[in-house]
Scaffold this active site. Sequence first.
Site, PDB file in Angstrom:
ATOM      1  N   HIS A  97      43.100  50.160  31.089  1.00 40.44           N
ATOM      2  CA  HIS A  97      44.455  49.728  31.290  1.00 40.44           C
ATOM      3  C   HIS A  97      45.661  50.496  30.648  1.00 40.44           C
ATOM      4  O   HIS A  97      46.629  50.059  30.158  1.00 40.44           O
ATOM      5  CB  HIS A  97      44.750  48.121  30.755  1.00 40.44           C
ATOM      6  CG  HIS A  97      44.044  47.109  31.405  1.00 40.44           C
ATOM      7  ND1 HIS A  97      43.479  47.502  32.853  1.00 40.44           N
ATOM      8  CD2 HIS A  97      43.299  46.020  31.484  1.00 40.44           C
ATOM      9  CE1 HIS A  97      42.748  46.262  33.403  1.00 40.44           C
ATOM     10  NE2 HIS A  97      42.666  45.573  32.560  1.00 40.44           N
TER      11      HIS A  97
ATOM     12  N   HIS B 137      48.829  41.816  35.969  1.00 40.26           N
ATOM     13  CA  HIS B 137      47.756  41.389  35.580  1.00 40.26           C
ATOM     14  C   HIS B 137      48.055  40.003  35.065  1.00 40.26           C
ATOM     15  O   HIS B 137      47.696  39.362  34.167  1.00 40.26           O
ATOM     16  CB  HIS B 137      47.466  42.046  34.147  1.00 40.26           C
ATOM     17  CG  HIS B 137      46.163  41.993  33.921  1.00 40.26           C
ATOM     18  ND1 HIS B 137      45.440  40.762  33.345  1.00 40.26           N
ATOM     19  CD2 HIS B 137      44.893  42.969  33.599  1.00 40.26           C
ATOM     20  CE1 HIS B 137      44.184  41.074  33.019  1.00 40.26           C
ATOM     21  NE2 HIS B 137      43.640  42.307  33.444  1.00 40.26           N
TER      22      HIS B 137
ATOM     23  N   GLU C 222      44.112  41.344  40.874  1.00 41.24           N
ATOM     24  CA  GLU C 222      44.822  42.678  40.486  1.00 41.24           C
ATOM     25  C   GLU C 222      44.632  43.655  41.464  1.00 41.24           C
ATOM     26  O   GLU C 222      43.686  44.236  41.735  1.00 41.24           O
ATOM     27  CB  GLU C 222      44.037  43.167  39.179  1.00 41.24           C
ATOM     28  CG  GLU C 222      44.108  42.412  37.872  1.00 41.24           C
ATOM     29  CD  GLU C 222      43.132  42.940  36.926  1.00 41.24           C
ATOM     30  OE1 GLU C 222      43.059  43.870  36.495  1.00 41.24           O
ATOM     31  OE2 GLU C 222      42.375  42.046  36.626  1.00 41.24           O
TER      32      GLU C 222
HETATM   33  C1  FUC Z   1      40.614  42.593  33.140  1.00 43.70           C
HETATM   34  C2  FUC Z   1      39.103  43.143  33.116  1.00 43.70           C
HETATM   35  C3  FUC Z   1      38.744  43.642  31.917  1.00 43.70           C
HETATM   36  C4  FUC Z   1      39.314  43.167  30.662  1.00 43.70           C
HETATM   37  C5  FUC Z   1      40.922  42.519  30.886  1.00 43.70           C
HETATM   38  C6  FUC Z   1      41.564  41.870  29.815  1.00 43.70           C
HETATM   39  O1  FUC Z   1      41.217  43.514  34.269  1.00 43.70           O
HETATM   40  O2  FUC Z   1      38.745  43.991  33.924  1.00 43.70           O
HETATM   41  O3  FUC Z   1      37.271  43.399  31.724  1.00 43.70           O
HETATM   42  O4  FUC Z   1      38.969  42.004  30.008  1.00 43.70           O
HETATM   43  O5  FUC Z   1      41.183  42.595  32.112  1.00 43.70           O
END
Ligand code: FUC
Length: 351
Positions: free
Chosen positions: A105, A179, A315
Site C-alpha cells: 500500500h 480503502h 478495492e
Molecule cells: C488489504 C489487504 C491486506 C492488508 C490490508 C490492511 O488491502 O490486502 O492483506 O491486511 O488491507
Amino acid sequence: MVILQEYYGEIDGRTITAFTMVNDHGMEITCLDYGCIITKIVASDRNGHFENIVLGFDSIEEYQKYSPYFGAIIGRFAGRIKNAEFNLNGKTYQLAKNNNDNHLHGGLQGFDKVFWETKTALEADSTKLEFTYLSKSGEEGYPGNLLMKVTYTLNNKNELIISYKGESDESTLLNVTNHTYFNLSGNLKRDILNHQLTIKSRKFVELDERLIPTGKILSVENTPFDFQNGRKIKDGMKSGHVQNWIAGNGYDHPFLLTEQQNKEIILLDEESGRELIIETDEPAVVLYTGNQLEAEESYSIRGVPSRNYLGLCLETQGLPDSIHNPHFPSSILKKGEVFQSVTKYKFGIKS
Ligand code: FUC
C-alpha cells in the site's frame, strides 16, 4: 447541497480539516485533507434511518495508532510488491519494506499518511472535494515526480464518484484505490458475514502464504470465489478452500472484472435493505473481508471493539505485484502519460 468544514486535529502542528458533503436527501460523506480519509458515510436504511456505514475514527490519534488504512486513498501502489523491489527500464528500485520483506500500500508513508491540498466546489446537483498531492521522486523508493489529483463527488443520485488522475516526469508505477471498509448494517450493529456480494468475475488471483500473487489466475467455477450469482461472505470463512485459509479464513483476493461500468459489484445487507453498487473502469477489485481486524492491541471503533469481519473492502484497482507478472495488466505509468480512472459507488435500498 452543502459542504461543511471543521477542525479535526493536528499532525506536527498542521491542522487537519474534516469536510462533510451533504446532499438534498440527507446523505453525508465526511473526509479529511489527510490521506483523503473517508471517516463517515451516513446513508438511509429501508425505514429512513440514517446511520454510518463505514469504519472510521473521530480522532487523528486513533488513525495514527490503529488504522489499517480505514477509508484512505492508497498509493503509489495498492497491494503488495514482492521483495519490495522492481526493475524498470534497466534500473532497479528499492521500495520501503513495510510488510515482512514486501512493500504494501505505498510504503511507510503512502498516500494515506500525507496532507492533500483541498479545494471545494458546490454545484446545483453535486458537491466536490478536489485533492492534490505532489509525490516527489524517490518517495518510498519510487522514481518520478508524480502529481496526483483525487476528486470525491457526492451528487443527488446518492452516488459517490471517486476519480483519480496522475502524471509523472519519469516512468513509474501507479496503482491507486480507496480503502474504505463498508458495513451496511449501520453503526456497526452486525458484522459483514451475512452481507451478500455479487461480482461479475470469472477469475481470481492465487496468493501464496505471504499474500503475494503466485502468478496463477484461477477460475472461480465451483469454488467459494464464484460471486457471479451472489453469495454470502460467510461462505468463505470456513470453506476449507486453501485460498480462503491462506487469507486468514476469508477473502483477501483480486478478482478480474468481466465487465466495467455496468453494475459489476453489488453489496447487499438484507436486514437493513441497504445496497451498494460499484462501477469502475479498473480491471480488478480486491475483496478484503477484514480477516485481520482483530489486532494484537485491542481498540474500539466508535465504541465497538474491533473484531474480524467488522467491515469489508472492495478495492477497485490493477493487480498487485503486476511488475513481476508480465501477463497481468500493466501498472506502469510512462513519462508524460496521464493515468485516469473513475469508480462510482451508488448507495440505495433494495426494493
Ligand atoms: C488489504 C489487504 C491486506 C492488508 C490490508 C490492511 O488491502 O490486502 O492483506 O491486511 O488491507
